[in-house]
Write a protein that holds these residues in place. Sequence first.
Motif, PDB file in Angstrom:
ATOM      1  N   ILE A 286     -66.266  -2.268  35.205  1.00  0.00           N
ATOM      2  CA  ILE A 286     -67.399  -1.880  34.362  1.00  0.00           C
ATOM      3  C   ILE A 286     -67.646  -0.386  34.546  1.00  0.00           C
ATOM      4  O   ILE A 286     -67.708   0.098  35.677  1.00  0.00           O
ATOM      5  CB  ILE A 286     -68.674  -2.663  34.719  1.00  0.00           C
ATOM      6  N   ASP A 287     -67.804   0.333  33.452  1.00  0.00           N
ATOM      7  CA  ASP A 287     -68.194   1.740  33.490  1.00  0.00           C
ATOM      8  C   ASP A 287     -69.714   1.800  33.637  1.00  0.00           C
ATOM      9  O   ASP A 287     -70.452   1.418  32.726  1.00  0.00           O
ATOM     10  CB  ASP A 287     -67.743   2.432  32.198  1.00  0.00           C
ATOM     11  N   LEU A 288     -70.178   2.268  34.789  1.00  0.00           N
ATOM     12  CA  LEU A 288     -71.603   2.312  35.076  1.00  0.00           C
ATOM     13  C   LEU A 288     -72.262   3.616  34.657  1.00  0.00           C
ATOM     14  O   LEU A 288     -73.488   3.735  34.721  1.00  0.00           O
ATOM     15  CB  LEU A 288     -71.833   2.120  36.585  1.00  0.00           C
ATOM     16  N   ARG A 289     -71.486   4.589  34.227  1.00  0.00           N
ATOM     17  CA  ARG A 289     -72.020   5.943  34.056  1.00  0.00           C
ATOM     18  C   ARG A 289     -73.071   6.030  32.955  1.00  0.00           C
ATOM     19  O   ARG A 289     -73.994   6.855  33.055  1.00  0.00           O
ATOM     20  CB  ARG A 289     -70.880   6.912  33.770  1.00  0.00           C
ATOM     21  N   GLY A 290     -72.969   5.204  31.942  1.00  0.00           N
ATOM     22  CA  GLY A 290     -73.923   5.305  30.838  1.00  0.00           C
ATOM     23  C   GLY A 290     -75.064   4.302  30.910  1.00  0.00           C
ATOM     24  O   GLY A 290     -75.813   4.151  29.940  1.00  0.00           O
ATOM     25  N   GLY A 293     -80.550   2.315  33.401  1.00  0.00           N
ATOM     26  CA  GLY A 293     -81.393   1.664  34.389  1.00  0.00           C
ATOM     27  C   GLY A 293     -80.827   1.661  35.784  1.00  0.00           C
ATOM     28  O   GLY A 293     -81.485   1.192  36.719  1.00  0.00           O
ATOM     29  N   LEU A 294     -79.593   2.207  35.957  1.00  0.00           N
ATOM     30  CA  LEU A 294     -78.931   2.188  37.266  1.00  0.00           C
ATOM     31  C   LEU A 294     -78.340   3.555  37.580  1.00  0.00           C
ATOM     32  O   LEU A 294     -77.132   3.703  37.746  1.00  0.00           O
ATOM     33  CB  LEU A 294     -77.840   1.105  37.289  1.00  0.00           C
ATOM     34  N   PRO A 295     -79.179   4.594  37.711  1.00  0.00           N
ATOM     35  CA  PRO A 295     -78.638   5.933  37.953  1.00  0.00           C
ATOM     36  C   PRO A 295     -78.293   6.165  39.426  1.00  0.00           C
ATOM     37  O   PRO A 295     -78.989   5.684  40.323  1.00  0.00           O
ATOM     38  CB  PRO A 295     -79.806   6.840  37.548  1.00  0.00           C
ATOM     39  N   GLY A 296     -77.204   6.885  39.683  1.00  0.00           N
ATOM     40  CA  GLY A 296     -76.899   7.311  41.041  1.00  0.00           C
ATOM     41  C   GLY A 296     -76.062   6.317  41.824  1.00  0.00           C
ATOM     42  O   GLY A 296     -76.003   5.127  41.511  1.00  0.00           O
ATOM     43  N   ALA A 323     -75.693  -7.597  30.510  1.00  0.00           N
ATOM     44  CA  ALA A 323     -77.032  -7.575  31.102  1.00  0.00           C
ATOM     45  C   ALA A 323     -77.312  -6.248  31.796  1.00  0.00           C
ATOM     46  O   ALA A 323     -78.460  -5.780  31.808  1.00  0.00           O
ATOM     47  CB  ALA A 323     -77.181  -8.732  32.076  1.00  0.00           C
ATOM     48  N   PHE A 324     -76.297  -5.625  32.391  1.00  0.00           N
ATOM     49  CA  PHE A 324     -76.480  -4.296  32.983  1.00  0.00           C
ATOM     50  C   PHE A 324     -77.083  -3.331  31.968  1.00  0.00           C
ATOM     51  O   PHE A 324     -77.993  -2.555  32.280  1.00  0.00           O
ATOM     52  CB  PHE A 324     -75.144  -3.736  33.471  1.00  0.00           C
ATOM     53  N   HIS A 325     -76.572  -3.355  30.760  1.00  0.00           N
ATOM     54  CA  HIS A 325     -76.991  -2.380  29.746  1.00  0.00           C
ATOM     55  C   HIS A 325     -78.431  -2.602  29.281  1.00  0.00           C
ATOM     56  O   HIS A 325     -79.065  -1.655  28.791  1.00  0.00           O
ATOM     57  CB  HIS A 325     -76.034  -2.423  28.557  1.00  0.00           C
ATOM     58  N   SER A 326     -78.949  -3.805  29.427  1.00  0.00           N
ATOM     59  CA  SER A 326     -80.330  -4.062  29.001  1.00  0.00           C
ATOM     60  C   SER A 326     -81.321  -3.996  30.167  1.00  0.00           C
ATOM     61  O   SER A 326     -82.519  -4.188  29.970  1.00  0.00           O
ATOM     62  CB  SER A 326     -80.427  -5.430  28.319  1.00  0.00           C
ATOM     63  N   PHE A 327     -80.827  -3.689  31.371  1.00  0.00           N
ATOM     64  CA  PHE A 327     -81.713  -3.602  32.537  1.00  0.00           C
ATOM     65  C   PHE A 327     -82.429  -2.260  32.520  1.00  0.00           C
ATOM     66  O   PHE A 327     -81.812  -1.214  32.401  1.00  0.00           O
ATOM     67  CB  PHE A 327     -80.891  -3.750  33.822  1.00  0.00           C
TER      68      PHE A 327
END
Length: 465
Positions: A286-290, A293-296, A323-327
């Motif tokens: 999963i690309d978390l960079r964008g 709700g989950l920075p850093g 679900a990550f993207h809507s958190f």
Amino acid sequence: MIPVQGVEDQTIAVLGLGRSGRATVAALAEGGARVIAWDDGQDTREAAIAQGIEIADLTRDAAWDGVRALIVSPGIPHLYPRPHPVIAQAYARGVPVDNDVGLFFRSYASADWEGFDRAPRVVAVTGSNGKSTTTALIHHILSEAGRPVQMGGNIGTGVLSLDPAIDGEVVVLELSSYQTDLARALTPDVAVFTNLSPDHLDRHGGYGGYFAAKRRLFAEGGPDRAVIGVDEPEGQYIANQLGMGPSDDRVIRISSGQKLERYGWSVFARKGFLSEWRKGRQAGSIDLRGIGGLPGAHNHQNACAAYAACRALGLAPRQIEAAFHSFRGLPHRSQLVAEIGGVRYVNDSKATNVDAAAKALQAFDRIRWIAGGLGKEGGIAGLVPHLGRVSKAYLFGHSARDFAMELNGLPHEVVETLAQATERAHAEAEPGETVLLAPAAASFDQYPNFEKRGEDFMRVVEGLA
């Protein structure tokens, strides 16, 4: 409410009548116990009497006649720096001492479960930093996936105030060291350890005692699956103790920064990408960079922990990613409050210790840093290596001048209040910078809790906007 089992017609004493104490009284009574209670605060006792709670002075010998157990609220010391006098009485009399978490784990399963198609599960999350975000993220993912789910413990609803289980439900609990240290029953299906850094050391008699309180969830809880952050030696130790070898996939190792490809099951984040590996092969990415709700990097570790727990519960990677993207994150934890004139204002009031503040300082570029409050043992000297992105610090509260002496030449300004610090940072901030509240201290000099401190920061920022 979860009625407490095994207490019918017994006299049970409760010490502490805050939120969890009152809920414990109600759950014990629902289970058929005669409940007596005590609180050191006279106003609290009077309020309890008005609610129909039977008050008994547990500092007196006569109150202990027939008492079968003492249930203690989490904020009351039971060992260090010294046991509360009522708890010392229980020890001297051989009366078992427990807390609401212990009662929950022995009472959650009921005869109704025999008719369920899928047994309910309990996920328990502990650690020093990130456990609230991880707990909320697991709850969010399960909810988005359509699974029946409740959240409680140290976040949200008290454990005994949760609803009785329904078919296939998952309960996600955040558990602090205060809660895991005393609970006589700890039996989660999935247990999560995020990380460890110094906190609450006076309450646990030092760092070793603090770690021991966290470790109980795994050593005595015996979870079917354990999700373990291995970026510190303590997590590596727990993973080693639980696993029968590197291929044992009952232990899911997680990391923010390390590659973990040699184990039976692992989840790690590097350079903004989450990777799941199973038996030597990549099973998900999963690309978390964008994900706003989950920075850093610290939130990427939280994402790894939540991902691993949800995979252990049978969810697919695509469900978790959606679900990550809507958190939207939790209040007071890297929370974007506003953007004014190209300057971002971020509320991380929950960063009450050095380790949490360090993670916040690493999550943003070009920072004007607001810190202060009631400093903890060791001050903020440990933050010096993480100040490279800070142009200036604005220090407030009880420990502001002590903090100023530890900044190693960083430009700074000492003021009295958080509002003054925020206004000074606003006056000097330039477009592209972030005004970051990451106090690295407790709030109790000026606020009753970190939430009120964060709300005050937000109020001031909203006024500036």
